[in-house]
Motif scaffolding. Structure first.
Motif, PDB file in Angstrom:
ATOM      1  N   LEU A 134      25.119  36.786   0.104  1.00  0.00           N
ATOM      2  CA  LEU A 134      26.139  37.491  -0.673  1.00  0.00           C
ATOM      3  C   LEU A 134      26.059  37.267  -2.178  1.00  0.00           C
ATOM      4  N   ILE A 135      25.315  36.265  -2.617  1.00  0.00           N
ATOM      5  CA  ILE A 135      25.127  36.037  -4.054  1.00  0.00           C
ATOM      6  C   ILE A 135      23.664  36.251  -4.433  1.00  0.00           C
ATOM      7  N   TYR A 136      22.767  35.478  -3.834  1.00  0.00           N
ATOM      8  CA  TYR A 136      21.364  35.548  -4.238  1.00  0.00           C
ATOM      9  C   TYR A 136      20.751  36.918  -3.961  1.00  0.00           C
ATOM     10  N   ALA A 137      20.866  37.419  -2.755  1.00  0.00           N
ATOM     11  CA  ALA A 137      20.204  38.679  -2.398  1.00  0.00           C
ATOM     12  C   ALA A 137      20.692  39.852  -3.256  1.00  0.00           C
ATOM     13  N   PRO A 138      21.993  40.014  -3.483  1.00  0.00           N
ATOM     14  CA  PRO A 138      22.415  41.092  -4.386  1.00  0.00           C
ATOM     15  C   PRO A 138      21.887  40.945  -5.812  1.00  0.00           C
ATOM     16  N   VAL A 139      21.905  39.724  -6.350  1.00  0.00           N
ATOM     17  CA  VAL A 139      21.401  39.530  -7.709  1.00  0.00           C
ATOM     18  C   VAL A 139      19.908  39.850  -7.777  1.00  0.00           C
ATOM     19  N   ALA A 140      19.149  39.422  -6.759  1.00  0.00           N
ATOM     20  CA  ALA A 140      17.731  39.769  -6.714  1.00  0.00           C
ATOM     21  C   ALA A 140      17.543  41.286  -6.731  1.00  0.00           C
ATOM     22  N   HIS A 141      18.411  41.997  -6.021  1.00  0.00           N
ATOM     23  CA  HIS A 141      18.312  43.462  -6.018  1.00  0.00           C
ATOM     24  C   HIS A 141      18.644  44.037  -7.391  1.00  0.00           C
ATOM     25  N   TRP A 142      19.678  43.512  -8.027  1.00  0.00           N
ATOM     26  CA  TRP A 142      20.085  44.040  -9.328  1.00  0.00           C
ATOM     27  C   TRP A 142      18.948  44.000 -10.344  1.00  0.00           C
ATOM     28  N   ILE A 143      18.144  42.937 -10.311  1.00  0.00           N
ATOM     29  CA  ILE A 143      17.131  42.740 -11.345  1.00  0.00           C
ATOM     30  C   ILE A 143      15.728  43.082 -10.862  1.00  0.00           C
ATOM     31  N   TRP A 144      15.378  42.701  -9.654  1.00  0.00           N
ATOM     32  CA  TRP A 144      14.019  42.888  -9.145  1.00  0.00           C
ATOM     33  C   TRP A 144      13.890  44.063  -8.177  1.00  0.00           C
ATOM     34  N   GLY A 145      15.005  44.515  -7.615  1.00  0.00           N
ATOM     35  CA  GLY A 145      14.938  45.533  -6.572  1.00  0.00           C
ATOM     36  C   GLY A 145      15.315  46.923  -7.020  1.00  0.00           C
ATOM     37  N   GLY A 146      15.355  47.157  -8.331  1.00  0.00           N
ATOM     38  CA  GLY A 146      15.712  48.481  -8.839  1.00  0.00           C
ATOM     39  C   GLY A 146      17.190  48.705  -9.005  1.00  0.00           C
ATOM     40  N   GLY A 147      17.984  47.629  -9.074  1.00  0.00           N
ATOM     41  CA  GLY A 147      19.423  47.750  -9.211  1.00  0.00           C
ATOM     42  C   GLY A 147      19.873  48.063 -10.631  1.00  0.00           C
ATOM     43  N   PHE A 148      21.169  47.895 -10.874  1.00  0.00           N
ATOM     44  CA  PHE A 148      21.758  48.412 -12.111  1.00  0.00           C
ATOM     45  C   PHE A 148      21.406  47.599 -13.357  1.00  0.00           C
ATOM     46  N   LEU A 149      20.800  46.421 -13.195  1.00  0.00           N
ATOM     47  CA  LEU A 149      20.380  45.643 -14.356  1.00  0.00           C
ATOM     48  C   LEU A 149      18.898  45.834 -14.687  1.00  0.00           C
ATOM     49  N   ALA A 150      18.175  46.553 -13.842  1.00  0.00           N
ATOM     50  CA  ALA A 150      16.738  46.758 -14.040  1.00  0.00           C
ATOM     51  C   ALA A 150      16.490  47.903 -15.015  1.00  0.00           C
ATOM     52  N   ASP A 151      15.226  48.228 -15.239  1.00  0.00           N
ATOM     53  CA  ASP A 151      14.875  49.354 -16.097  1.00  0.00           C
ATOM     54  C   ASP A 151      15.549  50.630 -15.602  1.00  0.00           C
ATOM     55  N   GLY A 152      16.137  51.370 -16.540  1.00  0.00           N
ATOM     56  CA  GLY A 152      16.828  52.594 -16.178  1.00  0.00           C
ATOM     57  C   GLY A 152      18.251  52.381 -15.716  1.00  0.00           C
ATOM     58  N   GLY A 153      18.734  51.144 -15.747  1.00  0.00           N
ATOM     59  CA  GLY A 153      20.095  50.831 -15.333  1.00  0.00           C
ATOM     60  C   GLY A 153      21.074  50.917 -16.486  1.00  0.00           C
ATOM     61  N   ILE A 154      22.064  50.050 -16.486  1.00  0.00           N
ATOM     62  CA  ILE A 154      23.144  50.150 -17.466  1.00  0.00           C
ATOM     63  C   ILE A 154      22.681  49.819 -18.884  1.00  0.00           C
ATOM     64  N   PHE A 155      21.528  49.133 -19.003  1.00  0.00           N
ATOM     65  CA  PHE A 155      21.039  48.783 -20.338  1.00  0.00           C
ATOM     66  C   PHE A 155      19.999  49.769 -20.863  1.00  0.00           C
ATOM     67  N   GLY A 156      19.782  50.853 -20.150  1.00  0.00           N
ATOM     68  CA  GLY A 156      18.856  51.870 -20.606  1.00  0.00           C
ATOM     69  C   GLY A 156      17.466  51.712 -20.016  1.00  0.00           C
ATOM     70  N   ALA A 157      16.503  52.328 -20.686  1.00  0.00           N
ATOM     71  CA  ALA A 157      15.140  52.348 -20.153  1.00  0.00           C
ATOM     72  C   ALA A 157      14.547  50.963 -20.031  1.00  0.00           C
TER      73      ALA A 157
END
Length: 392
Positions: A134-157
């Motif tokens: 519930l903590i590690y796996a979602p965070v891994a998705h956000w940054i490494w799995g194409g989530g909202f913190l990755a390229d194209g997410g809330i911070f732009g390209a």
């Protein structure tokens, strides 16, 4: 599928597992009292086993199963749709699964050091299971799995840059450690020295070698970038070891073995997020600062704030990972908005989530052992064994 890439990531997977078994087990085991060393070994091994099963059941799918902004869904639960011929990038997907599994193993194992010598085995397993899913796996998705913190997410390209886990591994584990240390409270006796500095040095050496797989493997290819990641990892570790020892010598008049190898870990944690984006000179800078910065963080948390993070998990891993993540922006390899924004978002999520999950787990099984068990040691009380028997 690329044969060279596949062969290298097979090796890297073994190296990262070596970091937990036996590297972290020996490093942490040597730092505690002799009456608790087996409990640390037991917790490291049991977490490795449990996280492996849970990664198959749902963890991998949550992190890498899909491209939703917040989680990957359950389409890859139990590796559904994956066989020996399924490819992810240039790798067999089952190998990518295994490589990422070793990260899911070591991350909850890291925060064991925060509450060593005073927390029950049942709580360790239950909380770690909930936390990984519930903590590690979602965070891994956000940054490494194409989530909202990755390229194209809330911070732009250009999204968050975290090559091998400064945020995903070290910030999350470090902040969880700090929260748990506060919730559990201090040990009854905080003044006992490490029972076996030799174990600590051997464990640190295994962690150093294993870190080549951790950082070099995160390139997911056998190429020059992987070679550079390994090189800067080594240089940062070496430099931080020296600056930690020098700073000890300046402050206390002597440099200790435990301090030297703790500096090694500080340098490794600090270079982790930046290892795919910097060169040797930048690695020297990161390592040089990390050896002093993390040592001062240890002193601050122990002596000023007086939080009993038993084995300095936050000061070394948390502070190191956060520092390395910021240095990516300093050296122009990432944007300040994305780096600081991701640190803030993940930090808040981790702190709040850790507190909630610890409370929930505490309703099921006691968090802290009783005073008599803590005094006698967890080895005999929890596991019926002792590490050293002078009569044998």
């Amino acid at each position: 599928m690329n044969g060279a890439d596949t062969a290298w990531i097979i090796v890297a997977t073994g190296l990262v597992l070596l970091m937990t078994l036996p590297g972290l087990a020996l490093f942490y085991g040597g730092l505690v009292r002799a009456r608790n060393v087996l409990s640390v070994f037991m917790q490291c091994f049991a977490i490795a086993c449990l996280m492996s099963v849970l990664w198959l059941v749902a963890g991998y799918s949550i992190a890498f199963g899909g491209e939703g902004p917040y989680w990957g869904g359950l389409s890859r639960a139990f590796l559904a749709g994956v066989d020996a011929t399924t490819v992810k990038g240039t790798l067999p997907e089952v190998l990518f699964f295994s490589f990422q599994m070793t990260f899911a193993i070591i991350t909850p194992a890291l925060f064991l050091g925060a509450f060593a010598e005073r927390v029950g085995f049942g709580f360790v397993l239950l909380f770690s299971a909930l936390w990984m899913l519930l903590i590690y796996a979602p965070v891994a998705h956000w940054i490494w799995g194409g989530g909202f913190l990755a390229d194209g997410g809330i911070f732009g390209a250009v999204g968050t840059r975290d090559f091998a886990g400064g945020i995903v591994v070290h910030e999350t584990a470090g902040l969880a450690a700090l929260v748990l240390a506060v919730m559990v409270g201090p040990r009854k006796n905080r003044t006992t020295p490490p029972h076996n500095p030799g174990f600590v040095a051997i464990g640190a050496g295994l962690l150093w070698v294993g870190w080549f797989g951790f950082n070099g493997g995160s390139q997911l290819a056998a190429d020059g970038s992987a070679a550079m990641a390994i090189t800067v990892t080594h240089l940062s570790a070496a430099t931080a070891s020296l600056t930690w020892a020098l700073w000890e010598r300046i402050k206390f008049g002597r440099a200790s073995l435990v301090g030297l190898v703790t500096g090694t870990i500080a340098g490794l944690a600090s270079i982790t997020p930046a290892s795919g984006f910097v060169g040797p000179v930048e690695a020297l800078v990161i390592g040089a600062v990390a050896g002093v910065l993390c040592q001062e963080a240890v002193a601050l948390i122990r002596n000023k704030i007086r939080i009993d993070d038993t084995l300095d998990v936050f000061a070394v891993h948390g502070v190191g990972g956060i520092f390395g993540t910021v240095m990516i922006a300093v050296f122009g390899a990432g944007t300040w908005t994305a780096q600081l924004g991701a640190l803030l978002i993940v930090g808040i999520f981790t702190v709040v989530g850790t507190w909630i999950l610890a409370k929930l787990a505490g309703f099921v099984t006691p968090i802290r052992v009783d005073a008599e068990t803590e005094f006698n040691g967890l080895d005999i009380a929890a596991h019926g064994e002792r590490a050293y028997d002078i009569t044998s």
